[in-house]
Design a protein around this motif. Structure first.
Motif, mmCIF file in Angstrom:
data_model
loop_
_atom_site.group_PDB
_atom_site.id
_atom_site.type_symbol
_atom_site.label_atom_id
_atom_site.label_comp_id
_atom_site.label_asym_id
_atom_site.label_seq_id
_atom_site.Cartn_x
_atom_site.Cartn_y
_atom_site.Cartn_z
ATOM 1 N N LEU A 73 48.996 -74.972 -24.226
ATOM 2 C CA LEU A 73 49.695 -73.827 -24.796
ATOM 3 C C LEU A 73 50.359 -72.996 -23.704
ATOM 4 N N GLU A 74 51.673 -72.659 -23.931
ATOM 5 C CA GLU A 74 52.429 -71.865 -22.969
ATOM 6 C C GLU A 74 52.798 -70.482 -23.507
ATOM 7 N N PRO B 153 39.146 -70.820 -19.016
ATOM 8 C CA PRO B 153 40.462 -70.694 -18.388
ATOM 9 C C PRO B 153 41.552 -71.383 -19.216
ATOM 10 N N HIS B 154 42.700 -70.711 -19.314
ATOM 11 C CA HIS B 154 43.865 -71.270 -19.993
ATOM 12 C C HIS B 154 44.930 -71.517 -18.916
ATOM 13 N N ASN C 95 41.749 -64.751 -18.163
ATOM 14 C CA ASN C 95 41.582 -66.203 -18.243
ATOM 15 C C ASN C 95 42.888 -66.989 -18.287
ATOM 16 N N ALA C 96 44.015 -66.299 -18.505
ATOM 17 C CA ALA C 96 45.307 -66.997 -18.466
ATOM 18 C C ALA C 96 45.741 -67.105 -17.011
ATOM 19 N N VAL C 97 45.450 -68.232 -16.401
ATOM 20 C CA VAL C 97 45.633 -68.405 -14.966
ATOM 21 C C VAL C 97 47.101 -68.287 -14.567
ATOM 22 N N ALA C 98 48.004 -68.826 -15.378
ATOM 23 C CA ALA C 98 49.426 -68.847 -15.031
ATOM 24 C C ALA C 98 50.225 -67.776 -15.769
#
Length: 486
Positions: A358-359, A383-384, A411-414
């Motif tokens: 998922l982006e 982590p996502h 948790n959304a690393v990027a």
């Protein structure tokens, strides 16, 4: 060099020389447009409306007999009457007579499409039938009839008997709006020739839908919008279907379409089943009521739609999705839902965990005044790795949006951008203290979220309408920009 010789006054010019050449003047007076070949002139006329095309032909005796190279005949108020506001019963007789005249002119031509959009009723059925027959003789591939009428009993009735001639098999696309379509018993040969079928406000019964399903084996695009007055149950098993749009009431829908790529469904569905949709990439469900298979749908999609990339889902009540053994390949998730007071928004994290690719996440929340306390469940951080953009619309701090937003920031690393759309009522008030209170609340929320932000993330904090107090901060020590208001 220019010289002008005259005697008396300017009205008695004797001689004009331009660059010492009288031939230049003759070339300037030449009608370059009329010098073009007939094919180019006819092609230019095809870009005008039908009305303007006829009027332009009156400018020259030569133009009067030019062929019009248009491949689409579009009859509506603008093309026929010259004014798009004349789509009223007052102009029906004039519209009908003009269309009769135009089709007589184009008789014998081969067209790709015939489109007739006007406020006509079944009292004009004899004329409309002749127009359809003319389209069949011209071997049109696209037939588009749209006759807006407020009274369903007055709508034009199209009998599929008109499609039983040999040339009718040239039809590839049929679009009907505000009409009534009657089916001949057992005859579906004309449906088997269609690649696109769009029916809007065309009443159908259970037998009609079964006729369409059995005959439309070559359909690649199907739209059924507001066609059923009663609940319909259907197994849609069309081998070549790629695009499906449904907006009706169904007791049951089961999809067995191996080439289906895009699905949009609106209305009420009691039971929804994905059975064979291996190429499905885009799903948009706008359902009025929570249906029994909501949590089952996620499992169906994970199993039967391995290539799904975009899911847009509206349900009246957000439910806890059951864990699925297979992961979704989603890249974009739009979740629009009613959330009662006391509901735990962390239930969506199980869906996020099942979508490792998922982006983009768009969560739209709508306030409801009833209370539904969710059971207490412990959620662990996960982590996502690919989530880049998050938008939470309807932020009120009444639910646990703050905790969910902080969870995603951690948790959304990027994560590159988070947009918080906070509902605000201060623009409708005059009291400055209320506006200042709203502004302070938003500033408090933004400050709290900054604690969990990364330096590479942009936080945008806004309202759906321009707030009476708008603040903007450039927080250099965090390396991010925070906007308050639009």
């Amino acid at each position: 060099m220019k010289t002008l010789a005259y005697s008396g006054n300017f009205g008695s010019i004797k001689k004009l020389k331009l660059d010492n050449s009288e031939a230049v003047l003759g070339s300037m007076m030449t009608d370059r447009l009329s010098a073009l070949p007939d094919e180019i002139l006819g092609y230019m006329l095809s870009f005008l409306t039908l009305r303007d095309s006829v009027r332009t032909r009156l400018l020259s005796a030569r133009w009067r007999y030019l062929s019009d190279y248009r491949c689409v005949l579009h009859f509506d108020a603008l093309n026929v009457l010259g004014n798009e506001n004349n789509n009223r019963e007052l102009y029906q007789s004039k519209f009908v007579s003009v269309v009769d005249h135009y089709l007589e002119i184009w008789k014998g031509w081969n067209l790709s499409a015939l489109k007739i959009h006007f406020c006509l009723h079944n009292k004009h059925a004899l004329h409309i039938d002749k127009w359809v027959e003319s389209g069949i003789r011209m071997e049109v591939e696209d037939l588009d009839l749209r006759f807006p009428s407020t009274n369903p009993e007055e709508r034009y009735v199209l009998s599929d008997q008109l499609f039983h001639s040999g040339k009718a098999f040239s039809f590839k696309c049929l679009r009907l709006r505000y009409c009534t379509l009657t089916f001949s018993s057992g005859c579906t040969s004309w449906i088997s020739c269609l690649a696109t079928l769009e029916l809007y406000f065309v009443p159908l019964c259970q037998e009609d839908i079964e006729c369409l399903m059995s005959g439309g084996l070559n359909l690649t695009s199907l739209s059924l919008v507001h066609c059923f007055n009663t609940d319909i149950s259907s197994v849609i098993e069309l081998p070549r279907l790629k695009k499906l749009f449904l907006n009706n009431t169904f007791t049951k829908i089961e999809l067995k379409c191996p080439n289906l790529e895009s699905l949009k469904c609106e209305g009420r569905v009691d039971y929804f089943k994905f059975s064979n949709v291996p190429l499905l990439k885009n799903v948009n469900l706008r359902l009025q009521y929570h249906y029994r298979g909501c949590s089952l749908t996620f499992e169906d999609l994970a199993i039967h739609a391995p290539k799904l990339q975009k899911l847009s889902l509206l349900v009246m009540t957000l439910v806890q999705p059951r864990p699925a053994n297979n992961s979704l390949c989603l890249k974009r998730l739009e979740l629009l839902t009613d959330v009662p007071t006391g509901f735990d928004l962390f239930t969506i994290t199980s869906l996020l965990n099942a979508s490792p690719f998922l982006e983009i996440l768009h969560l739209q929340l709508r306030m409801r005044n009833y209370t539904k306390q969710s059971p207490h469940i412990e959620y662990s951080d996960c982590p996502h790795l690919n989530l880049k953009e998050v938008k939470i619309d309807g932020f009120r701090r009444w639910w646990n949006e703050m905790e969910l937003a902080r969870y995603l920031l951690k948790n959304a690393v990027a994560l590159e951008r988070m947009v918080i759309v906070c509902l605000c009522d201060c623009s409708s008030t005059i009291d400055g203290s209320v506006s200042s209170y709203c502004s302070s609340i938003r500033e408090e929320i933004a400050t709290t979220l900054l604690r969990d932000m990364k330096t590479s993330t942009e936080l945008v904090f806004t309202t759906p309408i321009p707030c009476s107090v708008s603040n903007g901060w450039d927080i250099s020590n965090y390396g991010v920009r925070v906007f308050c208001g639009e």
